[in-house]
Design a protein around this motif. Structure first.
Motif, PDB file in Angstrom:
ATOM      1  N   ILE A  81      12.989  30.668 -71.397  1.00 34.44           N
ATOM      2  CA  ILE A  81      14.490  30.216 -70.800  1.00 34.44           C
ATOM      3  C   ILE A  81      14.371  30.692 -69.323  1.00 34.44           C
ATOM      4  O   ILE A  81      13.608  31.991 -68.854  1.00 34.44           O
ATOM      5  N   GLN A 106      14.909  26.388 -72.339  1.00 36.53           N
ATOM      6  CA  GLN A 106      16.210  26.380 -71.999  1.00 36.53           C
ATOM      7  C   GLN A 106      16.552  26.569 -70.386  1.00 36.53           C
ATOM      8  O   GLN A 106      16.115  27.384 -69.715  1.00 36.53           O
ATOM      9  N   GLY A 111      20.404  32.277 -81.541  1.00 33.85           N
ATOM     10  CA  GLY A 111      20.007  33.109 -80.790  1.00 33.85           C
ATOM     11  C   GLY A 111      20.359  34.522 -81.113  1.00 33.85           C
ATOM     12  O   GLY A 111      21.625  34.731 -80.850  1.00 33.85           O
TER      13      GLY A 111
HETATM   14  C1  LIG Z   1      22.181  34.240 -74.657  1.00 36.50           C
HETATM   15  C2  LIG Z   1      21.094  33.366 -75.294  1.00 36.50           C
HETATM   16  C3  LIG Z   1      20.567  33.848 -76.911  1.00 36.50           C
HETATM   17  N1  LIG Z   1      19.760  33.146 -77.348  1.00 36.50           N
HETATM   18  C4  LIG Z   1      19.141  31.877 -76.510  1.00 36.50           C
HETATM   19  C5  LIG Z   1      18.192  31.206 -77.343  1.00 36.50           C
HETATM   20  N2  LIG Z   1      19.580  31.778 -75.440  1.00 36.50           N
HETATM   21  C6  LIG Z   1      20.540  32.433 -74.699  1.00 36.50           C
HETATM   22  N3  LIG Z   1      20.863  32.042 -73.495  1.00 36.50           N
END
Ligand SMILES: C=C1C=NC(C)=NC1=N
Ligand SMILES: Cc1ncsc1CCOP(=O)(O)O
Ligand SMILES: [Mg+2]
Length: 222
Positions: free
Chosen positions: A18, A44, A136
């Motif tokens: 991310i 992400q 998540g």
């Molecule tokens: C807050 C988050 C929790 N989990 C994931 C995968 N992405 C996020 N932005």
């Protein structure tokens, strides 16, 4: 195409990087390429916090990151911003408990991947009912990256969800590094999502590689 299967997502979610423009020590595009070469399996775009881009700059930046992911067939998801995800025809979105309701987002995005943050069993069950494809869960360990993160819960929360029948793909998040990633998998996560372990590493490639190896080793123990 239809919705991605849980099995396919479980495999795809193993090493979930991310990043946003303000998480980067070095050039973000070189960093993403290095992370991909190192072995990340999911990406992400999360543009948030101090100095985050907005408007046309944010869109242009996201497009550049998406193009890199497409070149290497890495799923490209957008955090929070459902309209941006639709405008870019991203592979999916990730939303938190304070974002738009998951069932409304599901209606907007059709069969795209929908990830939802969950901190406990109640939030997990509701997210699944409303159409989440993965959860998540965290913060598992203390993190400095998300300034408004809740109290670190430890890997126990993962075990608790699995013991109470949550079978959907789960990634742990929050303070995860190569040193603690295995225990996140052992506690029941299908993968780990990280920001600083890769984005602040001297070698994002090396860091991604070591993380991927730790995850694969732990998955083979199961
Ligand atoms: C807050 C988050 C929790 N989990 C994931 C995968 N992405 C996020 N932005
Ligand atoms: C987005 C998010 N959600 C819970 S913790 C966190 C930040 C994770 O960043 P890091 O991997 O650097 O701890
Ligand atoms: Mg959010």
């Amino acid at each position: 195409m239809g919705r991605i299967s849980a099995k396919q997502l479980q495999e795809q979610l193993r090493v979930y990087f991310i990043m946003g423009s303000n998480n980067c020590k070095k050039n973000p595009f070189d960093m993403l390429k290095e992370a991909i070469e190192g072995g990340i399996t999911f990406f992400q775009f999360r543009e948030k916090g101090q100095g985050a881009l907005s408007g046309v700059e944010k869109v242009a930046f996201a497009k550049e990151l998406q193009a890199i992911c497409q070149k290497y067939s890495i799923p490209f998801l957008v955090n929070d911003d459902v309209d941006l995800a639709l405008a870019l025809d991203a592979d999916g979105v990730h939303i938190g408990q304070e974002d738009e309701r998951a069932d409304i987002v599901r209606r907007k995005i059709g069969d795209k991947i929908l990830g939802v943050s969950a901190h406990n069993l109640e939030e997990a069950k509701r997210a699944i009912e409303q159409g989440a494809d993965y959860l998540g869960v965290g913060p598992i360990f203390p993190t400095n990256t998300k300034t408004d993160a809740k109290e670190a819960q430890g890997v126990e929360v993962l075990r608790h969800l699995r013991e109470h029948g949550i079978t959907i793909p789960i990634v742990g998040i929050g303070g995860i590094t190569v040193d603690n990633a295995k225990e996140v998998i052992r506690a029941g996560a299908d993968g780990v999502s990280v920001i600083s372990a890769i984005s602040l590493a001297n070698s994002p490639k090396e860091s991604a590689w070591r993380l991927a190896k730790a995850i694969d080793d732990a998955l083979h123990e199961k």
